[in-house]
Write a protein that holds these residues in place. Structure first.
Motif, PDB file in Angstrom:
ATOM      1  N   LYS A  47      54.013  66.770  99.362  1.00  0.00           N
ATOM      2  CA  LYS A  47      54.219  65.668 100.307  1.00  0.00           C
ATOM      3  C   LYS A  47      55.289  64.693  99.823  1.00  0.00           C
ATOM      4  O   LYS A  47      56.111  64.222 100.604  1.00  0.00           O
ATOM      5  CB  LYS A  47      52.914  64.926 100.564  1.00  0.00           C
ATOM      6  CG  LYS A  47      51.919  65.742 101.358  1.00  0.00           C
ATOM      7  CD  LYS A  47      50.632  64.989 101.564  1.00  0.00           C
ATOM      8  CE  LYS A  47      49.635  65.882 102.294  1.00  0.00           C
ATOM      9  NZ  LYS A  47      48.353  65.226 102.479  1.00  0.00           N
ATOM     10  N   ALA A  48      55.281  64.376  98.534  1.00  0.00           N
ATOM     11  CA  ALA A  48      56.279  63.440  98.003  1.00  0.00           C
ATOM     12  C   ALA A  48      57.677  64.038  98.093  1.00  0.00           C
ATOM     13  O   ALA A  48      58.624  63.350  98.480  1.00  0.00           O
ATOM     14  CB  ALA A  48      55.944  63.062  96.564  1.00  0.00           C
ATOM     15  N   ASN A  49      57.833  65.296  97.749  1.00  0.00           N
ATOM     16  CA  ASN A  49      59.150  65.937  97.833  1.00  0.00           C
ATOM     17  C   ASN A  49      59.640  65.986  99.276  1.00  0.00           C
ATOM     18  O   ASN A  49      60.809  65.730  99.551  1.00  0.00           O
ATOM     19  CB  ASN A  49      59.116  67.344  97.232  1.00  0.00           C
ATOM     20  CG  ASN A  49      59.007  67.323  95.721  1.00  0.00           C
ATOM     21  OD1 ASN A  49      59.371  66.349  95.067  1.00  0.00           O
ATOM     22  ND2 ASN A  49      58.496  68.396  95.162  1.00  0.00           N
ATOM     23  N   ALA A  50      58.758  66.291 100.208  1.00  0.00           N
ATOM     24  CA  ALA A  50      59.142  66.332 101.624  1.00  0.00           C
ATOM     25  C   ALA A  50      59.555  64.947 102.112  1.00  0.00           C
ATOM     26  O   ALA A  50      60.543  64.805 102.837  1.00  0.00           O
ATOM     27  CB  ALA A  50      57.990  66.879 102.471  1.00  0.00           C
ATOM     28  N   THR A  51      58.818  63.919 101.708  1.00  0.00           N
ATOM     29  CA  THR A  51      59.159  62.546 102.089  1.00  0.00           C
ATOM     30  C   THR A  51      60.509  62.155 101.506  1.00  0.00           C
ATOM     31  O   THR A  51      61.338  61.542 102.188  1.00  0.00           O
ATOM     32  CB  THR A  51      58.062  61.564 101.612  1.00  0.00           C
ATOM     33  OG1 THR A  51      56.828  61.917 102.241  1.00  0.00           O
ATOM     34  CG2 THR A  51      58.416  60.126 101.937  1.00  0.00           C
ATOM     35  N   LEU A  52      60.752  62.522 100.254  1.00  0.00           N
ATOM     36  CA  LEU A  52      62.028  62.213  99.611  1.00  0.00           C
ATOM     37  C   LEU A  52      63.193  62.877 100.342  1.00  0.00           C
ATOM     38  O   LEU A  52      64.203  62.237 100.636  1.00  0.00           O
ATOM     39  CB  LEU A  52      62.003  62.673  98.147  1.00  0.00           C
ATOM     40  CG  LEU A  52      63.316  62.528  97.379  1.00  0.00           C
ATOM     41  CD1 LEU A  52      63.720  61.059  97.278  1.00  0.00           C
ATOM     42  CD2 LEU A  52      63.198  63.168  96.016  1.00  0.00           C
ATOM     43  N   ILE A  53      63.047  64.139 100.678  1.00  0.00           N
ATOM     44  CA  ILE A  53      64.115  64.870 101.363  1.00  0.00           C
ATOM     45  C   ILE A  53      64.390  64.263 102.740  1.00  0.00           C
ATOM     46  O   ILE A  53      65.539  64.064 103.123  1.00  0.00           O
ATOM     47  CB  ILE A  53      63.780  66.368 101.428  1.00  0.00           C
ATOM     48  CG1 ILE A  53      63.924  66.958 100.019  1.00  0.00           C
ATOM     49  CG2 ILE A  53      64.665  67.097 102.425  1.00  0.00           C
ATOM     50  CD1 ILE A  53      63.409  68.361  99.861  1.00  0.00           C
ATOM     51  N   LYS A  54      63.346  63.919 103.479  1.00  0.00           N
ATOM     52  CA  LYS A  54      63.526  63.287 104.793  1.00  0.00           C
ATOM     53  C   LYS A  54      64.203  61.928 104.663  1.00  0.00           C
ATOM     54  O   LYS A  54      65.082  61.579 105.456  1.00  0.00           O
ATOM     55  CB  LYS A  54      62.187  63.140 105.509  1.00  0.00           C
ATOM     56  CG  LYS A  54      61.631  64.449 106.010  1.00  0.00           C
ATOM     57  CD  LYS A  54      60.267  64.244 106.638  1.00  0.00           C
ATOM     58  CE  LYS A  54      59.623  65.566 106.964  1.00  0.00           C
ATOM     59  NZ  LYS A  54      58.230  65.401 107.428  1.00  0.00           N
ATOM     60  N   PHE A  55      63.796  61.155 103.666  1.00  0.00           N
ATOM     61  CA  PHE A  55      64.388  59.839 103.431  1.00  0.00           C
ATOM     62  C   PHE A  55      65.882  59.968 103.122  1.00  0.00           C
ATOM     63  O   PHE A  55      66.708  59.266 103.709  1.00  0.00           O
ATOM     64  CB  PHE A  55      63.662  59.147 102.273  1.00  0.00           C
ATOM     65  CG  PHE A  55      64.312  57.874 101.811  1.00  0.00           C
ATOM     66  CD1 PHE A  55      64.278  56.723 102.590  1.00  0.00           C
ATOM     67  CD2 PHE A  55      64.961  57.813 100.585  1.00  0.00           C
ATOM     68  CE1 PHE A  55      64.875  55.545 102.155  1.00  0.00           C
ATOM     69  CE2 PHE A  55      65.560  56.644 100.145  1.00  0.00           C
ATOM     70  CZ  PHE A  55      65.518  55.502 100.929  1.00  0.00           C
ATOM     71  N   LEU A  56      66.236  60.873 102.223  1.00  0.00           N
ATOM     72  CA  LEU A  56      67.640  61.040 101.854  1.00  0.00           C
ATOM     73  C   LEU A  56      68.470  61.575 103.017  1.00  0.00           C
ATOM     74  O   LEU A  56      69.605  61.144 103.226  1.00  0.00           O
ATOM     75  CB  LEU A  56      67.765  61.958 100.638  1.00  0.00           C
ATOM     76  CG  LEU A  56      67.211  61.374  99.333  1.00  0.00           C
ATOM     77  CD1 LEU A  56      67.223  62.426  98.234  1.00  0.00           C
ATOM     78  CD2 LEU A  56      67.961  60.122  98.914  1.00  0.00           C
ATOM     79  N   ALA A  57      67.906  62.493 103.781  1.00  0.00           N
ATOM     80  CA  ALA A  57      68.625  63.020 104.952  1.00  0.00           C
ATOM     81  C   ALA A  57      68.926  61.889 105.938  1.00  0.00           C
ATOM     82  O   ALA A  57      70.032  61.801 106.472  1.00  0.00           O
ATOM     83  CB  ALA A  57      67.812  64.118 105.625  1.00  0.00           C
ATOM     84  N   ALA A  58      67.964  61.012 106.161  1.00  0.00           N
ATOM     85  CA  ALA A  58      68.181  59.888 107.072  1.00  0.00           C
ATOM     86  C   ALA A  58      69.214  58.909 106.516  1.00  0.00           C
ATOM     87  O   ALA A  58      70.088  58.440 107.250  1.00  0.00           O
ATOM     88  CB  ALA A  58      66.861  59.160 107.328  1.00  0.00           C
ATOM     89  N   GLN A  59      69.136  58.624 105.228  1.00  0.00           N
ATOM     90  CA  GLN A  59      70.065  57.671 104.619  1.00  0.00           C
ATOM     91  C   GLN A  59      71.506  58.178 104.641  1.00  0.00           C
ATOM     92  O   GLN A  59      72.434  57.412 104.846  1.00  0.00           O
ATOM     93  CB  GLN A  59      69.660  57.375 103.167  1.00  0.00           C
ATOM     94  CG  GLN A  59      68.351  56.650 103.031  1.00  0.00           C
ATOM     95  CD  GLN A  59      68.370  55.293 103.713  1.00  0.00           C
ATOM     96  OE1 GLN A  59      69.236  54.472 103.464  1.00  0.00           O
ATOM     97  NE2 GLN A  59      67.418  55.066 104.593  1.00  0.00           N
ATOM     98  N   PHE A  60      71.677  59.477 104.415  1.00  0.00           N
ATOM     99  CA  PHE A  60      73.016  60.054 104.362  1.00  0.00           C
ATOM    100  C   PHE A  60      73.442  60.665 105.692  1.00  0.00           C
ATOM    101  O   PHE A  60      74.510  61.254 105.786  1.00  0.00           O
ATOM    102  CB  PHE A  60      73.108  61.091 103.233  1.00  0.00           C
ATOM    103  CG  PHE A  60      73.169  60.452 101.877  1.00  0.00           C
ATOM    104  CD1 PHE A  60      74.375  60.038 101.346  1.00  0.00           C
ATOM    105  CD2 PHE A  60      72.014  60.233 101.141  1.00  0.00           C
ATOM    106  CE1 PHE A  60      74.446  59.438 100.105  1.00  0.00           C
ATOM    107  CE2 PHE A  60      72.064  59.628  99.899  1.00  0.00           C
ATOM    108  CZ  PHE A  60      73.284  59.224  99.384  1.00  0.00           C
TER     109      PHE A  60
END
Length: 96
Positions: A47-60
């Motif tokens: 869950k943490a890795n998925a949240t991190l990937i979604k967060f970075l995709a949105a930021q970039f």
């Protein structure tokens, strides 16, 4: 050493330190040679890795498929590769 670099194919490579269980997901400044990210997720079942990937995709502003966890799947220290990002890493480091 910087917390980000570009590889030979001009992909953005991020060195991150992850803190899980935060109230909100956000960049939180430097932690040694890494950028600290607070995640509003628990480190269970990816869950943490998925949240991190979604967060970075949105930021970039890239699709989730262009963000890849290269190292640190079960660690607080992670290396992320963002393929073909048009944004400068300063989108995360506005507080750094």
């Amino acid at each position: 050493m910087s917390w980000y670099r570009y590889d030979g194919t001009n992909n953005l490579v991020l060195t991150l330190y992850i803190q899980t269980g935060a109230k909100i997901t956000e960049a939180a400044g430097l932690f040694g040679d890494a950028l600290k990210i607070r995640l509003a997720a628990v480190p269970m079942e990816g869950k943490a890795n998925a949240t991190l990937i979604k967060f970075l995709a949105a930021q970039f502003d890239v699709p989730v498929g262009q963000v890849r966890l290269k190292q640190g799947g079960k660690s607080r220290h992670k290396v992320i590769v963002i393929h073909r990002s048009m944004h400068n890493p300063s989108v995360l480091s506005n507080i750094v």
